[in-house]
Structure formats: C-alpha cells, structure tokens
Scaffold this motif. Sequence first.
Motif, PDB file in Angstrom:
ATOM      1  N   THR A  22      79.673  64.004  42.885  1.00 33.72           N
ATOM      2  CA  THR A  22      78.614  64.518  43.753  1.00 33.72           C
ATOM      3  C   THR A  22      79.114  64.798  45.154  1.00 33.72           C
ATOM      4  O   THR A  22      78.532  65.599  45.874  1.00 33.72           O
ATOM      5  N   LEU A  26      78.873  57.032  49.825  1.00 33.77           N
ATOM      6  CA  LEU A  26      78.192  55.783  49.488  1.00 33.77           C
ATOM      7  C   LEU A  26      77.659  55.190  50.784  1.00 33.77           C
ATOM      8  O   LEU A  26      78.285  55.322  51.835  1.00 33.77           O
ATOM      9  N   THR A  27      76.514  54.527  50.723  1.00 38.06           N
ATOM     10  CA  THR A  27      75.864  54.091  51.962  1.00 38.06           C
ATOM     11  C   THR A  27      75.798  52.584  52.158  1.00 38.06           C
ATOM     12  O   THR A  27      75.888  52.112  53.289  1.00 38.06           O
ATOM     13  N   GLY A  69      83.033  60.436  46.188  1.00 35.82           N
ATOM     14  CA  GLY A  69      82.536  59.711  47.347  1.00 35.82           C
ATOM     15  C   GLY A  69      83.308  58.464  47.701  1.00 35.82           C
ATOM     16  O   GLY A  69      82.891  57.710  48.586  1.00 35.82           O
ATOM     17  N   GLU A 279      79.213  55.621  40.771  1.00 40.35           N
ATOM     18  CA  GLU A 279      77.844  55.680  40.267  1.00 40.35           C
ATOM     19  C   GLU A 279      77.154  54.325  40.420  1.00 40.35           C
ATOM     20  O   GLU A 279      75.982  54.254  40.818  1.00 40.35           O
ATOM     21  N   ARG A 282      76.147  53.736  43.996  1.00 40.18           N
ATOM     22  CA  ARG A 282      74.983  54.566  44.357  1.00 40.18           C
ATOM     23  C   ARG A 282      73.689  53.940  43.847  1.00 40.18           C
ATOM     24  O   ARG A 282      72.646  54.035  44.499  1.00 40.18           O
ATOM     25  N   ASP A 285      72.964  51.334  46.254  1.00 33.95           N
ATOM     26  CA  ASP A 285      72.444  51.927  47.488  1.00 33.95           C
ATOM     27  C   ASP A 285      70.911  51.989  47.477  1.00 33.95           C
ATOM     28  O   ASP A 285      70.276  51.957  48.535  1.00 33.95           O
ATOM     29  N   THR A 286      70.325  52.097  46.290  1.00 34.01           N
ATOM     30  CA  THR A 286      68.861  52.159  46.179  1.00 34.01           C
ATOM     31  C   THR A 286      68.213  50.780  46.192  1.00 34.01           C
ATOM     32  O   THR A 286      66.986  50.676  46.154  1.00 34.01           O
TER      33      THR A 286
END
Length: 380
Positions: A22, A26-27, A69, A279, A282, A285-286
């Motif tokens: 993507t 990454l956050t 990422g 993945e 990510r 991250d949510t």
Amino acid sequence: MTIRLPHGTYEPRTEPAAHAPTGAPLTSRTVFSAAHVVADPYADVTPDSPAAVDWDATLAFRRHLWAHGLGVAEAMDTAQRGMGLDWAGAAELIRRSAAEAKAAGGRIAAGVGTDQLTAPADLAAVRAAYEEQLALVEDCGAQPVLMASRALAAAARSADDYVTLYSHLLRQAGEPVVLHWLGPMFDPALEGYWGSADLDTATDTFLKVIAEHPDKVDGIKVSLLDAGREVELRRRLPEGVRCYTGDDFHYPELIEGDDHGFSHALLGVFDPLGPLAAEAVRVLDTGDKEGFRALLDPTVALSRHLFQAPTRFYKTGVVLLAWLAGHQDHFTMVGGLQSARSLPHLARAYELADRLGLFPDPGLAESRMKSLLSVYGVEQ
C-alpha cells in the motif's frame, strides 16, 4: 500435487500471498526490517573473497520493503555484516541504499561498526573506526545504528571503557542514534559486552550511557532473545527513548506491549515476513490487538526455526525464502553461506513459510524447492 521433503511428503498451497503493498506508513509502531543482500551468482569468488553483490536485486528488495510501509535497517547482521560482507562492501551498500531511499521516499537506518579493523586494536583505533563509519552514514542521510563491536569487546578492560567510548560517539552524532545490543547467540565474539558477562551488571552500564545522553539516543535495539529482560529494560528507559525489539522469538507480545508500554521493531525475521508483518501492524494501528496477534502469532514457529542455534546462521533461511518468493533468481549467498544450514532445515523452512501463505507464487516456490531437493538427490 505433493512435494517430497526429507521429513515426508507435503501438499503445497495453491493460493498466492494476499498481502498487497500500500505504501502507507505505519502509525502506531516504528518498524524496520533488517534486509539481506543478494549475491552475484556469476562472480568467480571464494568464501574468503570480498563480497560480490547483485546491486539491482539487492536494491529491488529494499523497494519491496518500502512499498509495504516498512523501514529498512541496512548493513546490519541480516546483510551478513562480518559474515561475508566486509566494511568496503557495507559502505557501498549504505551509499546505494541511502540514495535509493531518497528516491523512493523510504525510511532507512544503517549500521555503524568497526569492521574495517582486521587485526587486534586499542581503544583509540576502535574509536577512530566508529567515527569513520558514523561520518559516512550521516553523510548519506541514513539514521545511524551504533552496532556492538567485536574489536571493542576485545579491547575494553572495564565497563568504564564502554561508557567513555560510547559517550564520545554520542556527543559527536549530529542526530539521535539507535544503540544496538547484540547478544552472543548472534555473535559469540560479543560475550561480556558492556563490560560484564552478568546481564544485570551489563544492563546498568548500558542504561548509564543512555541516561547521560538521552537527547542523542532515539532508541535501543535489543537482541538478547529474552522477553522478560527486554520488558524490564524498556521500562527503565528515559522518557522519549524507544525500545526496538530485536527478539525474533517473542516479537508479537513485545510489539503489542502492556499497560506500561510497548516495543517498536527492528527485526531480521521481518525480511521474509515483511508484507504480513506490515499488514499486522496496520491492524494494530486501528487498536485491534487481537487481530494483530491473530496475524503475527502464527509466524513465530517459522521465526524460531530460522533462528535456531547456531542462531548466527539464520541468514541462510532468510535468503532461501527470498529465492522461493521470487525476489531473486538464485540461492547463492556471499561467503558461500548457503551451505550453513542442512537440507532438512531448509525444507522445513519452506513448509512453514508456505503454510503461512508467504509466497506470491506458490507454484514457483514449489518448483524452486524441488530443484534444490534434486541437487541433494531427493527424487520427486
């Protein structure tokens, strides 16, 4: 269709890997993959020769990691630093990868060591070697990772020698660095690093260096394969200093963290696991910790297999999986290190990786594994 492996027959998957790149960052965690190098299989070299590197394939693999990422940790243990890749090769690798990172918009850190020293050296020579490499990494625009030094381990006579030398380097660094503590399971020459074979005493020295220069330490990378010790160390870090786990046995729980904090990651196993690992993070991250663990926990069996003792030879399995996944056209390594693991070990790595769905083209992976088996006389 089945494939005959040394430990029995196996029916490979037919579904390709479903982890599409993507490019999105990454956050919730900073994640680096320590990346391997691709050897030039046509070079007429011996295991003692300087590394012959396929630069196009090596840089293409880094673009693959950035596309998902992930950051790239360059010229470190996974790149066979000190196990086939000498300083001249590492310097060229850092220059090329840093330029590629700028072009691709990727994050890069790079190892700073003392491996240009080829004979026993005193502390002054060790310091000068570190300074030379630090200057190159900073000039290239990469974040420095101050790696553990075999030469320093041999020259130091006390914990104070470590404190003095590292303090000097941190004062010189233009930007915050990552300090790397690599355990002797990865490199036996590093036994007793930080001035003591007692890990509690060594930890106190390590923390003293950080406490005296917290503004110059972005974080620490810990590769001791001891989750409890990493958590304890993580909780003692000054505010703002990160812990990057290098624990290839316990990374899911360490990255998830607990009520007191979590680890970021700088991992060799994220070379073959890159798309799946990205993945999973990510999902984290949510805020979905259960989903993160559901994705990452099943990978631990493969990682433990790749990093089984002698742990320093994990690079062989990493490169095997890169070949099977189609990231390179051959299973050849600098220094001839493809011979460092047995056929049963390699076959088990293939099976575990296939069960995880890591291969973009399972048919290609099966065909290549069969070709390797045939070299060893395993009839299909």
